[in-house]
Design a protein around this motif. Structure first.
Motif, PDB file in Angstrom:
ATOM      1  N   MET A 172       0.754  -1.063  -0.074  1.00  0.00           N
ATOM      2  CA  MET A 172      -0.027  -0.164   0.137  1.00  0.00           C
ATOM      3  C   MET A 172       0.973   1.374   0.022  1.00  0.00           C
ATOM      4  SD  MET A 172      -2.935   1.031   2.741  1.00  0.00           S
ATOM      5  CE  MET A 172      -3.708  -0.062   2.540  1.00  0.00           C
ATOM      6  N   SER A 173       0.490   2.227  -0.907  1.00  0.00           N
ATOM      7  CA  SER A 173       1.365   3.446  -0.763  1.00  0.00           C
ATOM      8  C   SER A 173       1.046   4.388   0.409  1.00  0.00           C
ATOM      9  CB  SER A 173       1.126   4.214  -2.158  1.00  0.00           C
ATOM     10  OG  SER A 173      -0.330   4.780  -2.041  1.00  0.00           O
ATOM     11  N   ARG A 174       1.882   5.007   0.589  1.00  0.00           N
ATOM     12  CA  ARG A 174       1.883   6.065   1.824  1.00  0.00           C
ATOM     13  C   ARG A 174       0.461   7.035   1.680  1.00  0.00           C
ATOM     14  NH1 ARG A 174       5.963   8.947   4.891  1.00  0.00           N
ATOM     15  NH2 ARG A 174       5.227  10.605   5.790  1.00  0.00           N
ATOM     16  N   ASP A 175       0.405   7.636   0.396  1.00  0.00           N
ATOM     17  CA  ASP A 175      -0.932   8.328   0.307  1.00  0.00           C
ATOM     18  C   ASP A 175      -2.107   7.537   0.323  1.00  0.00           C
ATOM     19  OD1 ASP A 175       0.565  10.397  -0.388  1.00  0.00           O
ATOM     20  OD2 ASP A 175       0.424  10.574  -2.663  1.00  0.00           O
ATOM     21  N   GLU A 176      -2.101   6.257  -0.060  1.00  0.00           N
ATOM     22  CA  GLU A 176      -3.341   5.349   0.075  1.00  0.00           C
ATOM     23  C   GLU A 176      -3.753   5.164   1.758  1.00  0.00           C
ATOM     24  OE1 GLU A 176      -5.602   1.137  -1.456  1.00  0.00           O
ATOM     25  OE2 GLU A 176      -3.331   1.852  -1.797  1.00  0.00           O
ATOM     26  N   LEU A 177      -2.645   4.854   2.290  1.00  0.00           N
ATOM     27  CA  LEU A 177      -2.891   4.667   3.721  1.00  0.00           C
ATOM     28  C   LEU A 177      -3.285   5.886   4.308  1.00  0.00           C
ATOM     29  CD1 LEU A 177      -0.560   2.693   6.193  1.00  0.00           C
ATOM     30  CD2 LEU A 177      -1.436   4.862   6.971  1.00  0.00           C
ATOM     31  N   ARG A 178      -2.870   6.939   4.086  1.00  0.00           N
ATOM     32  CA  ARG A 178      -3.454   8.296   4.806  1.00  0.00           C
ATOM     33  C   ARG A 178      -4.903   8.745   4.234  1.00  0.00           C
ATOM     34  NH1 ARG A 178       0.893  12.981   3.481  1.00  0.00           N
ATOM     35  NH2 ARG A 178      -0.370  14.081   4.850  1.00  0.00           N
ATOM     36  N   THR A 179      -5.105   8.325   3.088  1.00  0.00           N
ATOM     37  CA  THR A 179      -6.344   8.534   2.582  1.00  0.00           C
ATOM     38  C   THR A 179      -7.422   7.589   3.201  1.00  0.00           C
ATOM     39  OG1 THR A 179      -5.666   9.122   0.388  1.00  0.00           O
ATOM     40  CG2 THR A 179      -8.062   8.412   0.522  1.00  0.00           C
ATOM     41  N   ARG A 180      -6.897   6.371   3.416  1.00  0.00           N
ATOM     42  CA  ARG A 180      -7.996   5.292   4.154  1.00  0.00           C
ATOM     43  C   ARG A 180      -8.307   5.703   5.576  1.00  0.00           C
ATOM     44  NH1 ARG A 180      -7.639  -0.708   1.367  1.00  0.00           N
ATOM     45  NH2 ARG A 180      -7.604   0.106  -0.707  1.00  0.00           N
ATOM     46  N   LEU A 181      -7.126   6.171   6.254  1.00  0.00           N
ATOM     47  CA  LEU A 181      -7.270   6.573   7.672  1.00  0.00           C
ATOM     48  C   LEU A 181      -8.159   7.679   7.856  1.00  0.00           C
ATOM     49  CD1 LEU A 181      -6.461   6.373  10.543  1.00  0.00           C
ATOM     50  CD2 LEU A 181      -4.336   7.944   9.968  1.00  0.00           C
ATOM     51  N   ALA A 182      -8.105   8.704   6.763  1.00  0.00           N
ATOM     52  CA  ALA A 182      -8.925   9.892   6.996  1.00  0.00           C
ATOM     53  C   ALA A 182     -10.407   9.204   6.602  1.00  0.00           C
ATOM     54  CB  ALA A 182      -8.577  10.755   5.754  1.00  0.00           C
ATOM     55  N   THR A 183     -10.635   8.360   5.693  1.00  0.00           N
ATOM     56  CA  THR A 183     -11.980   7.890   5.521  1.00  0.00           C
ATOM     57  C   THR A 183     -12.498   7.131   6.770  1.00  0.00           C
ATOM     58  OG1 THR A 183     -11.510   7.679   3.019  1.00  0.00           O
ATOM     59  CG2 THR A 183     -13.600   6.410   4.082  1.00  0.00           C
ATOM     60  N   LEU A 184     -11.669   6.409   7.286  1.00  0.00           N
ATOM     61  CA  LEU A 184     -12.249   5.679   8.596  1.00  0.00           C
ATOM     62  C   LEU A 184     -12.631   6.640   9.665  1.00  0.00           C
ATOM     63  CD1 LEU A 184     -12.458   3.328  10.553  1.00  0.00           C
ATOM     64  CD2 LEU A 184      -9.926   3.662  10.995  1.00  0.00           C
ATOM     65  N   ILE A 185     -11.735   7.698  10.024  1.00  0.00           N
ATOM     66  CA  ILE A 185     -11.964   8.935  10.847  1.00  0.00           C
ATOM     67  C   ILE A 185     -13.288   9.409  10.503  1.00  0.00           C
ATOM     68  CG2 ILE A 185     -11.174  11.049  11.869  1.00  0.00           C
ATOM     69  CD1 ILE A 185      -8.213  10.043  11.119  1.00  0.00           C
ATOM     70  N   ASP A 186     -13.619   9.701   9.246  1.00  0.00           N
ATOM     71  CA  ASP A 186     -14.652  10.364   8.937  1.00  0.00           C
ATOM     72  C   ASP A 186     -16.025   9.536   9.293  1.00  0.00           C
ATOM     73  OD1 ASP A 186     -13.601  12.904   8.378  1.00  0.00           O
ATOM     74  OD2 ASP A 186     -13.391  12.608   5.999  1.00  0.00           O
ATOM     75  N   ARG A 187     -15.909   8.360   8.959  1.00  0.00           N
ATOM     76  CA  ARG A 187     -16.900   7.388   9.173  1.00  0.00           C
ATOM     77  C   ARG A 187     -17.316   7.333  10.632  1.00  0.00           C
ATOM     78  NH1 ARG A 187     -15.976   2.396   4.998  1.00  0.00           N
ATOM     79  NH2 ARG A 187     -16.699   3.671   3.029  1.00  0.00           N
ATOM     80  N   ILE A 188     -16.318   7.463  11.389  1.00  0.00           N
ATOM     81  CA  ILE A 188     -16.548   7.335  13.132  1.00  0.00           C
ATOM     82  C   ILE A 188     -17.009   8.747  13.465  1.00  0.00           C
ATOM     83  CG2 ILE A 188     -15.408   7.113  15.050  1.00  0.00           C
ATOM     84  CD1 ILE A 188     -13.507   4.930  13.840  1.00  0.00           C
TER      85      ILE A 188
END
Length: 200
Positions: A172-188
């Motif tokens: 997984m790329s650095r940008d993808e990991l950061r994007t997925r983390l941001a998505t998780l945070i928003d869902r919570i």
């Protein structure tokens, strides 16, 4: 004069040892490869100097970890102008800073979280600071939730072993990991905006 020179030598040796340990962790395939003997050799000093400076491997790890935590500490203390207006933005910014720290220090963070720096990573000073600050922000964003559990859950998404698995093993790329983390945070923290949730 001799005492001042001794203090300068000690400071110089400490900085050289921290730099040597950082370089070794950056090059290693496993945290276990970085031994006290290798750190001393890399720094060009005797093992006795290393043990006098840090006590043991755990002391070295803690000192190196704290020295490299400055970007996260700045985010924790200040935040950007945009994030200061919103607890949700502060939450995203803090967790992104933690994730970037783990990405930039994968082997070192893995060594600390495996127990190399304390009996438990959850009892370390920096983890307690992150958790406490997240709880304060989550209490503003999610006043009716168990914010302590949510804070632990969000921080778990940035654990070094998970980062290593996703980036080091799955590619997984650095940008993808950061994007997925941001998505998780928003869902919570903003579940009403999550299009995957089924409303009543």
């Amino acid at each position: 004069m001799t005492e001042r020179k001794t203090r300068k030598d000690a400071v110089r040796n400490r900085e050289a040892l921290l730099a040597a340990a950082a370089a070794l962790y950056a090059r290693s395939d496993s945290p276990d490869e970085v031994t006290m003997a290798r750190v001393a050799d890399e720094a060009g000093v005797g093992k006795g100097t290393l043990f006098r400076a840090f006590g043991d491997r755990a002391g070295l790890l803690r000192a190196l970890y704290e020295a490299r935590l400055e970007p996260v500490a700045r985010t924790l203390e200040a935040g950007s102008p945009e994030s200061r207006r919103s607890p949700e933005a502060r939450i995203r910014e803090l967790l992104d800073a933690v994730a970037c720290f783990k990405l930039d220090n994968r082997r070192l963070a893995a060594a600390i979280e495996a127990g190399g720096g304390s009996s438990s990573p959850y009892e370390s000073d920096h983890y307690r600071r992150w958790h406490e600050h997240l709880c304060d922000l989550l209490a503003q964003a999610l006043p009716r939730e168990d914010v302590s559990f949510v804070a632990h859950t969000l921080l778990a998404a940035t654990r070094a072993d998970l980062v290593e698995h996703l980036v080091g093993r799955q590619g997984m790329s650095r940008d993808e990991l950061r994007t997925r983390l941001a998505t998780l945070i928003d869902r919570i923290i903003r579940p009403e905006d999550d299009p995957t949730r089924n409303g009543p």
